[in-house]
Scaffold this motif. Sequence first.
Motif, PDB file in Angstrom:
ATOM      1  N   SER A 355       0.938  -1.578   0.163  1.00  0.00           N
ATOM      2  CA  SER A 355       0.500   0.101   0.289  1.00  0.00           C
ATOM      3  C   SER A 355       0.896   1.254  -0.381  1.00  0.00           C
ATOM      4  O   SER A 355       0.590   2.001  -0.332  1.00  0.00           O
ATOM      5  CB  SER A 355      -1.480  -0.029   0.980  1.00  0.00           C
ATOM      6  N   GLU A 356       1.904   1.612   0.569  1.00  0.00           N
ATOM      7  CA  GLU A 356       2.564   2.938   0.271  1.00  0.00           C
ATOM      8  C   GLU A 356       3.293   1.967  -0.743  1.00  0.00           C
ATOM      9  O   GLU A 356       4.019   3.801  -0.822  1.00  0.00           O
ATOM     10  CB  GLU A 356       4.011   1.762   1.845  1.00  0.00           C
ATOM     11  N   MET A 357       3.861   1.089  -1.385  1.00  0.00           N
ATOM     12  CA  MET A 357       4.755   1.788  -2.519  1.00  0.00           C
ATOM     13  C   MET A 357       3.598   2.409  -3.994  1.00  0.00           C
ATOM     14  O   MET A 357       3.993   2.770  -4.170  1.00  0.00           O
ATOM     15  CB  MET A 357       4.910  -0.233  -3.356  1.00  0.00           C
ATOM     16  N   GLY A 358       1.943   1.798  -3.777  1.00  0.00           N
ATOM     17  CA  GLY A 358       1.306   2.167  -3.811  1.00  0.00           C
ATOM     18  C   GLY A 358       0.734   3.921  -4.086  1.00  0.00           C
ATOM     19  O   GLY A 358       0.772   4.421  -4.934  1.00  0.00           O
ATOM     20  N   LEU A 359       1.654   4.529  -2.733  1.00  0.00           N
ATOM     21  CA  LEU A 359       1.165   5.961  -2.427  1.00  0.00           C
ATOM     22  C   LEU A 359       2.556   6.644  -3.161  1.00  0.00           C
ATOM     23  O   LEU A 359       2.201   7.398  -3.252  1.00  0.00           O
ATOM     24  CB  LEU A 359       1.505   5.945  -0.800  1.00  0.00           C
ATOM     25  N   ALA A 360       3.734   6.141  -3.226  1.00  0.00           N
ATOM     26  CA  ALA A 360       4.791   6.310  -3.710  1.00  0.00           C
ATOM     27  C   ALA A 360       4.577   6.215  -5.018  1.00  0.00           C
ATOM     28  O   ALA A 360       5.042   7.696  -5.672  1.00  0.00           O
ATOM     29  CB  ALA A 360       5.774   5.715  -3.435  1.00  0.00           C
ATOM     30  N   LEU A 361       4.262   5.422  -5.490  1.00  0.00           N
ATOM     31  CA  LEU A 361       3.917   5.679  -7.258  1.00  0.00           C
ATOM     32  C   LEU A 361       2.817   7.058  -7.752  1.00  0.00           C
ATOM     33  O   LEU A 361       2.886   7.141  -8.803  1.00  0.00           O
ATOM     34  CB  LEU A 361       3.228   4.162  -7.639  1.00  0.00           C
ATOM     35  N   SER A 362       2.057   7.091  -6.903  1.00  0.00           N
ATOM     36  CA  SER A 362       0.449   7.740  -7.081  1.00  0.00           C
ATOM     37  C   SER A 362       1.278   9.554  -6.971  1.00  0.00           C
ATOM     38  O   SER A 362       1.008   9.937  -7.828  1.00  0.00           O
ATOM     39  CB  SER A 362      -0.511   7.510  -6.035  1.00  0.00           C
ATOM     40  N   VAL A 363       2.198   9.124  -6.321  1.00  0.00           N
ATOM     41  CA  VAL A 363       3.152  10.777  -5.991  1.00  0.00           C
ATOM     42  C   VAL A 363       4.268  11.113  -7.567  1.00  0.00           C
ATOM     43  O   VAL A 363       4.265  11.475  -7.802  1.00  0.00           O
ATOM     44  CB  VAL A 363       3.891  10.782  -5.046  1.00  0.00           C
ATOM     45  N   SER A 364       4.053   9.360  -7.898  1.00  0.00           N
ATOM     46  CA  SER A 364       4.912   9.918  -9.184  1.00  0.00           C
ATOM     47  C   SER A 364       4.373  10.508 -10.499  1.00  0.00           C
ATOM     48  O   SER A 364       5.096  10.970 -11.170  1.00  0.00           O
ATOM     49  CB  SER A 364       6.041   8.232  -9.247  1.00  0.00           C
ATOM     50  N   ARG A 365       3.275  10.001 -10.749  1.00  0.00           N
ATOM     51  CA  ARG A 365       2.199  10.392 -11.567  1.00  0.00           C
ATOM     52  C   ARG A 365       2.270  11.936 -10.930  1.00  0.00           C
ATOM     53  O   ARG A 365       2.036  12.375 -12.366  1.00  0.00           O
ATOM     54  CB  ARG A 365       0.677   9.512 -10.865  1.00  0.00           C
ATOM     55  N   GLY A 366       2.424  12.157 -10.202  1.00  0.00           N
ATOM     56  CA  GLY A 366       1.869  14.207 -10.125  1.00  0.00           C
ATOM     57  C   GLY A 366       2.922  14.937 -10.804  1.00  0.00           C
ATOM     58  O   GLY A 366       3.226  16.118 -11.039  1.00  0.00           O
ATOM     59  N   ILE A 367       4.421  14.163 -10.915  1.00  0.00           N
ATOM     60  CA  ILE A 367       5.680  14.906 -11.840  1.00  0.00           C
ATOM     61  C   ILE A 367       5.453  14.875 -13.123  1.00  0.00           C
ATOM     62  O   ILE A 367       4.339  13.871 -13.779  1.00  0.00           O
ATOM     63  CB  ILE A 367       6.783  13.916 -11.791  1.00  0.00           C
ATOM     64  N   LYS A 368       5.448  16.051 -13.265  1.00  0.00           N
ATOM     65  CA  LYS A 368       5.131  17.011 -15.070  1.00  0.00           C
ATOM     66  C   LYS A 368       6.834  17.415 -15.447  1.00  0.00           C
ATOM     67  O   LYS A 368       7.136  17.962 -14.598  1.00  0.00           O
ATOM     68  CB  LYS A 368       4.714  17.568 -14.965  1.00  0.00           C
ATOM     69  N   PHE A 369       6.938  16.800 -16.648  1.00  0.00           N
ATOM     70  CA  PHE A 369       8.353  17.494 -17.223  1.00  0.00           C
ATOM     71  C   PHE A 369       7.775  17.786 -18.108  1.00  0.00           C
ATOM     72  O   PHE A 369       6.975  17.816 -18.827  1.00  0.00           O
ATOM     73  CB  PHE A 369       8.577  16.644 -17.225  1.00  0.00           C
ATOM     74  N   GLU A 370       8.339  19.068 -18.048  1.00  0.00           N
ATOM     75  CA  GLU A 370       8.401  20.520 -19.601  1.00  0.00           C
ATOM     76  C   GLU A 370       9.438  19.222 -21.079  1.00  0.00           C
ATOM     77  O   GLU A 370      10.926  19.484 -20.700  1.00  0.00           O
ATOM     78  CB  GLU A 370       8.527  21.478 -19.704  1.00  0.00           C
ATOM     79  N   VAL A 371       9.040  19.289 -21.760  1.00  0.00           N
ATOM     80  CA  VAL A 371       9.126  19.449 -23.011  1.00  0.00           C
ATOM     81  C   VAL A 371       9.862  20.824 -23.990  1.00  0.00           C
ATOM     82  O   VAL A 371       8.735  21.077 -24.084  1.00  0.00           O
ATOM     83  CB  VAL A 371       8.698  18.439 -24.187  1.00  0.00           C
ATOM     84  N   THR A 372      10.809  20.498 -23.930  1.00  0.00           N
ATOM     85  CA  THR A 372      11.299  21.666 -24.908  1.00  0.00           C
ATOM     86  C   THR A 372      11.331  21.695 -26.523  1.00  0.00           C
ATOM     87  O   THR A 372      12.514  20.373 -26.581  1.00  0.00           O
ATOM     88  CB  THR A 372      12.001  22.902 -24.618  1.00  0.00           C
TER      89      THR A 372
END
Length: 372
Positions: A355-372
Amino acid sequence: MARRQEKEKKQKPIRYFDYSLLFLIIFLLCFGLVMLYSTSSYYGSTRFGDTAYYLKKQLFATSLGIIAMIIVSRIPYRFWMRVSGLAYLMAFGLCTAVIFIGTEAKGQARWIYIGPLSFQPSEFAKLAVIIFLATIIYKTSKQVGDFKTLVKVMAIVLPVVGVVAYNNLSTAIIILGIAVCMLFVASPKYSHFLIVGGVVLAVGVIFIALASYRAERIQIWLHPEEYEKGYQTLQGLYAIGSGGLFGKGLGESMQKLGFIPEAQNDMIFSVICEELGLFGAICLILLYLLIIWRFMVIANNAADLYGALLVVGIMAHISIQVVLNIAVVTNTIPNTGISLPFVSYGGTSILFLLSEMGLALSVSRGIKFEVT
């Protein structure tokens, strides 16, 4: 117009998902199940007439954990901010209830039975404290450098630490360690932690002195050969020493054949050393380090402080538990019941770890990278 649209399309942020962490978790789960079967087959055969008895139970819990991980990973992590207080109160209530209505095993009441299923509230308490502390620190982030705020936050966590410590000192130490790590990362004034560390050390000494069996553990740690209760430690050390550089081979351990009591639980690392040798032990430690590295990547790139704090709490939990388990097995610290994450037998543990791993993966989903 076409160039403009193409430029806007290129600058659109790309959402991220940490597949590297997911792969490492799955690999570690598979390794853990293989080692659990190898370690527990003798006990399963002699006690229950089924060499795969412990494997089947762990597979069931792991399946539930994977489902929980998938569900939690798809829930926006900021949702847990709303229910953090409720989670903390539930953890405190369940850990208190286990003192009065818990089922006793090996002299300690740590489990609550719900029909045929057993539940260890202290495992839920770890996750609840991570969610709750992340919320508290996030909401007081501007004052977290103040010593008074630091003391207040620690005081909020102590009730759960206290009720858990009544029956399970090792888990209480892990929860306290998680809290200290999260505050350490959030606070800009590290000098405060010297004072907190001194107070915690003093309280720990008093707590150990209050119970004779805790003081006895210190003596067993120093001189395991002189005490009957040092038998498990000595057998674990024999297993580690006999493994050599590359081990005796998978399934070839001798110490698991009744010499190490409950080898599939806290002492499974000693069997890994015996069967896979120093090489296998180092590979396992490197695998944990890779997982911790992925946590660091997610925390550093999290969309906000709350997400970063959640991952820091999870990283602290895994790190502390791995270090303490290996330290106990190698007799570096006094023996206490701490399982090896994802490898040791334990249904409640694997459920909440995933469940904790799922929480960490959920936070990783919120990461956004700008592509230029």
